[in-house]
Design a protein around this motif. Structure first.
Motif, PDB file in Angstrom:
ATOM      1  N   ALA A  69       0.980  -1.288  -0.081  1.00 46.12           N
ATOM      2  CA  ALA A  69      -0.205  -0.219   0.623  1.00 46.12           C
ATOM      3  C   ALA A  69       0.809   1.202   0.417  1.00 46.12           C
ATOM      4  N   HIS A 108      -8.367  -3.238   1.532  1.00 50.34           N
ATOM      5  CA  HIS A 108      -6.595  -4.097   0.877  1.00 50.34           C
ATOM      6  C   HIS A 108      -6.179  -4.896   1.022  1.00 50.34           C
ATOM      7  N   THR A 140      -2.267   1.763  -4.192  1.00 51.06           N
ATOM      8  CA  THR A 140      -3.365   1.935  -3.095  1.00 51.06           C
ATOM      9  C   THR A 140      -4.778   1.931  -3.022  1.00 51.06           C
TER      10      THR A 140
END
Length: 270
Positions: A69, A108, A140
């Motif tokens: 991320a 995520h 992301t």
């Protein structure tokens, strides 16, 4: 003078409460700038090591579930970071840092793991080529898509069914046109974000500047889900159809409830 301006203008007053958004944006900017300075080879190695692909996960590199991320290969940072900050900042201003982080991490990590399970089944069954086990998957977008889904649940009630239907339509079109595992991941993350947002409670009041942020965040989310120029027209069309269908179903349900309450001699809920 500056203090008086900050105290009077709502966006500036709220800026100090967006700690998670600003911190995450600063880290992304620093990491992306450092990789650009180090050159293409360093960027390629960072993306390879941070990818949440089957090869890395299968070798026990579970740290990529979070590390991925913070490594972005989506082009110049000026093209995507402002939209991302508007998206995350809006969610944080509505629910606070804890709920923003919860929605982002759920999308995520959750979407990554569910996609990984699907790819594993596909590879072992021969439906998917083995080369996909080393495909790069960083950035992301899964977390941001989950936050986008959460915001769809937070819009004013009268618009909520149409907004949710629109984003579901965009997500379906993106999967149908792109046919890539990342498109499926975005669809999964969108649903996860909508699901977790139902536990966040009522959002705060929708002010003018929040609507402005929502406009930027929605455009950013659309570009993120559509992915390519070819997918934009089908995604927009499916989004419009989804909004109309969801709105019609909601209106029909309200009419049915109203008729039922009339027969029972009670007042329907507002």
């Amino acid at each position: 003078m500056v203090r008086a301006l900050v105290s009077r203008w709502q966006p500036l007053r709220s800026l100090g409460r967006l700690r998670a958004t600003l911190l995450y944006g600063a880290i992304l900017l620093a990491v992306t700038s450092a990789l650009v300075a180090l050159g293409p080879q360093a960027q390629a190695r960072a993306v390879e090591r941070a990818s949440t692909n089957l090869h890395n996960l299968g070798h026990g590199h579970v740290g990529t579930l979070l590390g991925s991320a913070f490594v972005v290969d989506a082009g110049p940072v000026a093209l995507w970071l402002p939209g991302l900050l508007c998206l995350l900042g809006l969610a944080e201003s509505i629910w606070g840092s804890r709920h923003l982080i919860y929605a982002f991490v759920t999308g995520h990590v959750g979407a990554t793991l569910l996609v990984a399970i699907g790819l594993t089944v596909g590879v072992e069954s021969g439906w998917t080529p083995a080369e996909i086990t080393r495909a790069t998957d960083v950035g992301t977008s899964y977390g941001a898509t989950a936050v986008l889904g959460a915001l769809a649940v937070a819009v004013p009630r009268r618009w909520r069914p149409a907004v949710i239907g629109a984003w579901l339509g965009v997500g379906v079109a993106a999967v149908a046109v792109g046919r890539d595992f990342t498109d499926v991941g975005h669809g999964v993350a969108l649903l996860l974000g909508m699901a977790v947002a139902t536990r966040f409670g009522a959002p705060g009041a929708w002010t003018g500047w929040r609507f402005a942020l929502l406009g930027v965040a929605s455009w950013f989310g659309f570009l993120m889900l559509a992915g390519t120029v070819e997918a934009m027209a089908p995604a927009a069309a499916c989004g419009a159809v989804g909004a109309v269908v969801a709105g019609a179903l909601t209106a029909a349900r309200r009419a049915h409830l109203g008729a039922t309450h009339d027969r029972c001699g009670t007042t329907p809920p507002v």
